[in-house]
Scaffold this active site. Sequence first.
Site, mmCIF file in Angstrom:
data_model
loop_
_atom_site.group_PDB
_atom_site.id
_atom_site.type_symbol
_atom_site.label_atom_id
_atom_site.label_comp_id
_atom_site.label_asym_id
_atom_site.label_seq_id
_atom_site.Cartn_x
_atom_site.Cartn_y
_atom_site.Cartn_z
ATOM 1 N N PHE A 1 -10.838 11.414 16.763
ATOM 2 C CA PHE A 1 -12.198 11.046 17.805
ATOM 3 C C PHE A 1 -11.859 10.924 19.460
ATOM 4 O O PHE A 1 -12.815 11.061 19.838
ATOM 5 C CB PHE A 1 -13.034 9.986 17.071
ATOM 6 N N HIS B 1 -13.122 2.614 -0.056
ATOM 7 C CA HIS B 1 -13.110 1.868 1.029
ATOM 8 C C HIS B 1 -13.750 0.429 0.603
ATOM 9 O O HIS B 1 -14.142 -0.122 1.546
ATOM 10 C CB HIS B 1 -13.928 2.380 2.416
ATOM 11 N N ARG C 1 -12.220 16.293 6.382
ATOM 12 C CA ARG C 1 -12.847 16.480 4.881
ATOM 13 C C ARG C 1 -14.399 16.944 5.491
ATOM 14 O O ARG C 1 -15.007 16.440 6.364
ATOM 15 C CB ARG C 1 -13.034 15.366 4.012
ATOM 16 N N ASN D 1 -13.861 1.385 17.663
ATOM 17 C CA ASN D 1 -13.379 1.482 19.080
ATOM 18 C C ASN D 1 -14.071 2.434 19.902
ATOM 19 O O ASN D 1 -13.743 2.825 21.158
ATOM 20 C CB ASN D 1 -12.066 2.009 18.957
ATOM 21 N N GLY E 1 -13.609 5.892 10.131
ATOM 22 C CA GLY E 1 -12.098 6.009 10.555
ATOM 23 C C GLY E 1 -11.801 7.577 10.477
ATOM 24 O O GLY E 1 -12.529 8.575 10.828
ATOM 25 N N ASN E 2 -10.445 7.946 10.219
ATOM 26 C CA ASN E 2 -10.348 9.246 9.559
ATOM 27 C C ASN E 2 -11.176 9.468 8.444
ATOM 28 O O ASN E 2 -11.636 10.706 8.444
ATOM 29 C CB ASN E 2 -8.680 9.223 9.092
ATOM 30 N N GLY E 3 -11.102 8.749 7.632
ATOM 31 C CA GLY E 3 -12.206 9.014 6.460
ATOM 32 C C GLY E 3 -13.107 8.028 6.767
ATOM 33 O O GLY E 3 -12.971 6.890 7.227
ATOM 34 N N ASN F 1 0.789 -1.121 0.023
ATOM 35 C CA ASN F 1 0.057 -0.076 -0.030
ATOM 36 C C ASN F 1 0.972 1.236 -0.032
ATOM 37 O O ASN F 1 1.516 1.434 0.880
ATOM 38 C CB ASN F 1 -0.799 -0.070 1.155
ATOM 39 N N ARG G 1 -2.440 -2.141 -3.565
ATOM 40 C CA ARG G 1 -3.686 -1.285 -3.469
ATOM 41 C C ARG G 1 -3.687 -0.180 -4.159
ATOM 42 O O ARG G 1 -2.810 0.581 -4.162
ATOM 43 C CB ARG G 1 -3.921 -0.869 -1.985
ATOM 44 N N GLY H 1 -15.285 3.155 14.180
ATOM 45 C CA GLY H 1 -16.302 2.143 14.076
ATOM 46 C C GLY H 1 -15.939 0.950 15.034
ATOM 47 O O GLY H 1 -16.916 0.299 15.786
ATOM 48 N N GLU I 1 -8.276 -5.035 5.227
ATOM 49 C CA GLU I 1 -8.201 -4.503 3.883
ATOM 50 C C GLU I 1 -6.998 -5.484 3.159
ATOM 51 O O GLU I 1 -7.030 -5.909 2.160
ATOM 52 C CB GLU I 1 -7.931 -3.117 3.562
HETATM 53 P P1 ADP Z 1 -7.861 5.681 8.683
HETATM 54 O O1 ADP Z 1 -8.945 6.275 7.923
HETATM 55 O O2 ADP Z 1 -6.551 6.885 8.502
HETATM 56 O O3 ADP Z 1 -7.273 4.465 8.099
HETATM 57 P P2 ADP Z 1 -8.417 4.736 11.056
HETATM 58 O O4 ADP Z 1 -9.444 3.714 10.590
HETATM 59 O O5 ADP Z 1 -7.219 4.355 11.792
HETATM 60 O O6 ADP Z 1 -8.096 5.858 10.090
HETATM 61 O O7 ADP Z 1 -9.470 5.689 12.273
HETATM 62 C C1 ADP Z 1 -8.767 6.776 12.801
HETATM 63 C C2 ADP Z 1 -9.525 7.234 14.093
HETATM 64 O O8 ADP Z 1 -9.930 6.240 14.779
HETATM 65 C C3 ADP Z 1 -9.057 8.314 14.653
HETATM 66 O O9 ADP Z 1 -10.045 9.403 14.832
HETATM 67 C C4 ADP Z 1 -9.039 7.655 16.103
HETATM 68 O O10 ADP Z 1 -9.359 8.658 17.033
HETATM 69 C C5 ADP Z 1 -9.951 6.455 16.120
HETATM 70 N N1 ADP Z 1 -8.970 5.459 16.803
HETATM 71 C C6 ADP Z 1 -8.210 4.494 16.270
HETATM 72 N N2 ADP Z 1 -7.802 3.687 17.061
HETATM 73 C C7 ADP Z 1 -8.318 3.698 18.229
HETATM 74 C C8 ADP Z 1 -8.452 3.401 19.528
HETATM 75 N N3 ADP Z 1 -7.770 2.155 19.745
HETATM 76 N N4 ADP Z 1 -9.569 3.827 20.464
HETATM 77 C C9 ADP Z 1 -10.178 4.699 20.245
HETATM 78 N N5 ADP Z 1 -10.148 5.373 18.820
HETATM 79 C C10 ADP Z 1 -9.432 5.012 18.145
#
Ligand code: ADP
Length: 399
Positions: free
Chosen positions: A283, A179, A240, A334, A209-211, A7, A90, A332, A385
């Site tokens: 988050f 995604h 975004r 966590n 997630g972030n996205g 990736n 990817r 989603g 993924e």
């Molecule tokens: P990306 O889109 O960059 O792949 P991720 O799926 O890793 O992003 O998600 C990042 C988000 O998930 C962040 O906002 C973060 O706060 C939250 N996050 C990631 N890991 C944890 C965790 N262990 N506990 C709580 N929140 C988490």
Amino acid sequence: MKILVINAGSSSLKYQLIDMQTEEAIAKGTCERIGIAGGKLTHKARGESFVFEKEMESHTDAIALVLEKLTDKKVGVVKSMDEIDAVGHRVVASGEEFTKTTLVTDETMKVLETLSELAPLHNPPAILGINACRAVMKGKKMAMVFDTSFHATMPDYAYMYGIDYDDYKQHKVRKYGFHGTSHAFVSGEAAKYLGKNPADLRIITCHLGNGSSISAVKGGKCIDTSMGFTPLAGVPMGTRSGDIDCAAAEFLFRKKGLGMQEGMNYLNKKCGMLGLSGVSSDFRDLTAACKEGNDRARLALDCFAYACKKYVGAYMVALGGLDCVVFTAGVGENTPSVRAAVLSDMQAFGIVLDETENNRGNDGTIREISAKNSPVKVLVIPTNEELVIARETAQAVGS
Ligand code: ADP
């Protein structure tokens, strides 16, 4: 069979070597700061984590370093490159040219190069990664696995924008979705967990997630998704904006004196949770600030949950009913408070959460968080993924 999954980003490159018999990653890692001073490789294998500081001028240097470590006597997991059967890359955007995983050849690479315009931040680094592997691993079979493929099954009325049809035909402006590997994986895992045939299920998958993107999956096929022509569309995200009236964006650019490029950068990097809260795009920071009474953090989280809730409602109707909602990705998997907010007050639609199950910590397994009497099952499923890319690659090179 062992598949190397790559990736590649503009200055980073993530990899996993997956043993297809066990479907486990036997080594994984990340090269950082490619082409920038201070290059670093973090390599995890044999139950340990190793850090190597080494300058990498190009993606080719990075791949060469990865292969050196994978075959190293001390930190490696294979004796030689010959033990790697194929490489899966990817790739974010496939346009309409590729609707499924495709073998890397001179011809398909030529077509891929014409698609960079569709994902200028993501596709060019993927091409660098593929070319680097082709240079260092001559003759090795490789496949490109697209984020967009899973969404290729959307019906035309779902992916079309209300624009002049000739412009769609000429410029290929339509919804593509992103995604896809994650939505494909978790919807498949949900069917397995529920012991049902995917053909019989209506599932909404929330990759948060972030996205973030949300998809409607009917009979194992995607029928709609929240991201669009680019990953800017849909729910508001870390940085975004998500969906916004184009005329509002144009008005803002004018008021702020931003050119088109700067304006798009603003919508991609400075909006969403970060812009709304003024606190953070993360988050974890937002939920902490909200607990401490920060009202803008509360507002950002409320906007996010409300936008997600509306997609769940819309897709429930598009699917003609609902069997299962899946949460995945960083947020989603966590963040129980976000899941609870997205699905609050939906008893009338057959969605009831079990508060205790929802609040249980993430142990990396599939968890059922709906109440026993909830007609719609709600699951938390860790996404993978890389495994989808490896499976797709194994299939593509085998055929
Ligand atoms: P990306 O889109 O960059 O792949 P991720 O799926 O890793 O992003 O998600 C990042 C988000 O998930 C962040 O906002 C973060 O706060 C939250 N996050 C990631 N890991 C944890 C965790 N262990 N506990 C709580 N929140 C988490």
